[in-house]
Write a protein that holds these residues in place. Structure first.
Motif, PDB file in Angstrom:
ATOM      1  N   PHE A  46      36.864  50.478  62.912  1.00  0.00           N
ATOM      2  CA  PHE A  46      38.174  50.851  62.356  1.00  0.00           C
ATOM      3  C   PHE A  46      38.642  49.819  61.331  1.00  0.00           C
ATOM      4  CE2 PHE A  46      42.797  50.242  62.531  1.00  0.00           C
ATOM      5  CZ  PHE A  46      43.228  51.484  62.094  1.00  0.00           C
ATOM      6  N   LEU A  47      38.512  48.536  61.657  1.00  0.00           N
ATOM      7  CA  LEU A  47      38.973  47.476  60.766  1.00  0.00           C
ATOM      8  C   LEU A  47      38.209  47.470  59.449  1.00  0.00           C
ATOM      9  CD1 LEU A  47      39.430  44.523  63.290  1.00  0.00           C
ATOM     10  CD2 LEU A  47      41.240  45.700  62.026  1.00  0.00           C
ATOM     11  N   VAL A  48      36.893  47.585  59.529  1.00  0.00           N
ATOM     12  CA  VAL A  48      36.101  47.498  58.304  1.00  0.00           C
ATOM     13  C   VAL A  48      36.303  48.742  57.433  1.00  0.00           C
ATOM     14  CG1 VAL A  48      33.953  48.495  59.210  1.00  0.00           C
ATOM     15  CG2 VAL A  48      33.858  46.850  57.352  1.00  0.00           C
ATOM     16  N   ILE A  49      36.503  49.911  58.049  1.00  0.00           N
ATOM     17  CA  ILE A  49      36.761  51.123  57.272  1.00  0.00           C
ATOM     18  C   ILE A  49      38.100  51.013  56.534  1.00  0.00           C
ATOM     19  CG2 ILE A  49      37.368  53.574  57.479  1.00  0.00           C
ATOM     20  CD1 ILE A  49      35.148  53.851  59.541  1.00  0.00           C
ATOM     21  N   CYS A  50      39.134  50.550  57.245  1.00  0.00           N
ATOM     22  CA  CYS A  50      40.445  50.384  56.603  1.00  0.00           C
ATOM     23  C   CYS A  50      40.384  49.339  55.497  1.00  0.00           C
ATOM     24  CB  CYS A  50      41.494  49.977  57.640  1.00  0.00           C
ATOM     25  SG  CYS A  50      41.983  51.293  58.764  1.00  0.00           S
ATOM     26  N   GLY A  51      39.752  48.210  55.800  1.00  0.00           N
ATOM     27  CA  GLY A  51      39.659  47.146  54.814  1.00  0.00           C
ATOM     28  C   GLY A  51      38.899  47.569  53.573  1.00  0.00           C
ATOM     29  N   ALA A  52      37.768  48.232  53.769  1.00  0.00           N
ATOM     30  CA  ALA A  52      36.946  48.658  52.643  1.00  0.00           C
ATOM     31  C   ALA A  52      37.662  49.705  51.797  1.00  0.00           C
ATOM     32  CB  ALA A  52      35.615  49.213  53.148  1.00  0.00           C
TER      33      ALA A  52
ATOM     34  N   LEU B 295      28.840  49.303  56.508  1.00  0.00           N
ATOM     35  CA  LEU B 295      30.032  50.144  56.692  1.00  0.00           C
ATOM     36  C   LEU B 295      31.032  49.932  55.565  1.00  0.00           C
ATOM     37  CD1 LEU B 295      30.862  50.044  60.513  1.00  0.00           C
ATOM     38  CD2 LEU B 295      30.607  52.085  59.101  1.00  0.00           C
ATOM     39  N   GLY B 296      31.023  48.729  55.014  1.00  0.00           N
ATOM     40  CA  GLY B 296      31.934  48.429  53.912  1.00  0.00           C
ATOM     41  C   GLY B 296      31.629  49.225  52.662  1.00  0.00           C
ATOM     42  N   SER B 297      30.545  49.983  52.677  1.00  0.00           N
ATOM     43  CA  SER B 297      30.222  50.833  51.532  1.00  0.00           C
ATOM     44  C   SER B 297      31.251  51.942  51.335  1.00  0.00           C
ATOM     45  CB  SER B 297      28.821  51.445  51.693  1.00  0.00           C
ATOM     46  OG  SER B 297      27.838  50.453  51.605  1.00  0.00           O
ATOM     47  N   LEU B 298      32.198  52.070  52.248  1.00  0.00           N
ATOM     48  CA  LEU B 298      33.314  52.992  52.016  1.00  0.00           C
ATOM     49  C   LEU B 298      34.160  52.535  50.841  1.00  0.00           C
ATOM     50  CD1 LEU B 298      34.740  54.083  55.488  1.00  0.00           C
ATOM     51  CD2 LEU B 298      33.894  55.537  53.651  1.00  0.00           C
TER      52      LEU B 298
END
Length: 303
Positions: free
Chosen positions: A12-18, A255-258
């Protein structure tokens, strides 16, 4: 071992951050193109303001003493300086320079060579083994980025060479940023690490372009700047670095590729730049990669 619940928090954190990072890049592109904002000024200003805000938030927590105590350890101070200059500032500046010379979509896509760099680095250091999932997710990320960048034809790659160089360098900086932060996070809260790193990077660049040296800004430009500083910088970096406590460096980076996905979508629907069929295929590849990682039930060890 990382259990399923904590791993979901990390996702959740990495998706929001990215996502915030990608949208922030698009907003920065608008500031460059429509308001003539200087790259050096924007980077120094956003780092200093976001860094101060993060430390203020940290000072309200039970572990507020870390804000000052971290400066009492000479070894950690040196690590902070390295992270602030070659991690935080390097990621910010190379990314923004690529946006200024090209566009937000291309800059973010090139930056996400980082997952490949991290996997290769860990393999060379023999800190991990190449798994089937590594091959699948990395392949999806690379194919997705390739289609998004070229629209299926190398002849259509019209991005200036300097923008590509800065974009690749931003990938190197992001890989370093991701890996170097892990030992620091084992000693101090992420807000302290990110906050001081931003201030260090912002102060260093202030010698080149001080934040106070700026012409008049319209109300609209100030609103965009506020979004870039608070959402596209402070929250984006905080969430991204915090996710490293729940996920492996490889997984967080992939995941940060979002980020490129959100940058592309906002570039297309907000800045109204053209988007071809193969670019949508590339988008689907990235979404597929994220779904594979998100639905994985087995816990992973922090590498």
């Amino acid at each position: 071992m990382i259990n399923k619940r904590t791993r979901n928090i990390g996702i959740f954190l990495v998706i929001c951050g990215a996502t915030l990072w990608g949208v922030g890049g698009t907003v920065a592109q608008k500031l460059f193109q429509d308001y003539g904002i200087d790259v050096d000024w924007l980077v120094s200003t956003r780092l200093l303001l976001a860094g101060v805000l993060l430390l203020i938030i940290q000072s309200m927590k039970k572990t507020s003493s870390q804000v000052i105590n971290i400066l009492k350890n000479k070894k950690v101070v040196i690590q902070l300086l390295v992270f602030g200059l070659f991690g935080m500032l390097a990621v910010q500046y190379t990314y923004m320079a690529s946006i200024n010379l090209g566009n937000a979509a291309v800059a973010t896509l090139l930056q996400y060579l980082a997952p490949v760099m991290i996997i290769i680095y860990l393999l060379l250091r023999k800190q991990t083994i190449l798994t089937k999932q590594d091959v699948i997710t990395t392949s999806l990320a690379l194919v997705g980025c390739l289609f998004l960048l070229t629209n299926g034809s190398f002849s259509q790659l019209s991005v200036p060479a300097p923008a590509i160089v800065w974009g690749v360098l931003s990938g190197v900086a992001l890989a370093f940023y991701t890996l170097y932060a892990i030992p620091l996070l084992k000693q101090y809260d992420s807000l302290v690490i990110v906050g001081w790193a931003m201030i260090i990077g912002g102060l260093a660049l202030s010698f080149i372009h001080p934040p106070w040296n700026i012409a008049y800004l319209s109300v609209e430009a100030i609103m965009y700047l506020f979004f870039v500083v608070v959402f596209g910088t402070m929250l984006a970096f905080w969430f991204y670095i915090e996710s490293l406590q729940y996920l492996s460096a490889k997984e967080t980076s992939v995941l940060g590729s979002l980020e490129p996905l959100s940058a592309v979508l906002t570039t297309v629907f907000w800045l109204r730049e053209p988007f071809g069929m193969y670019q949508w295929i590339g988008t689907a590849c990235i979404i597929g990669m994220v779904l594979i990682l998100s639905m994985k039930k087995k816990a992973m060890e922090e590498k």
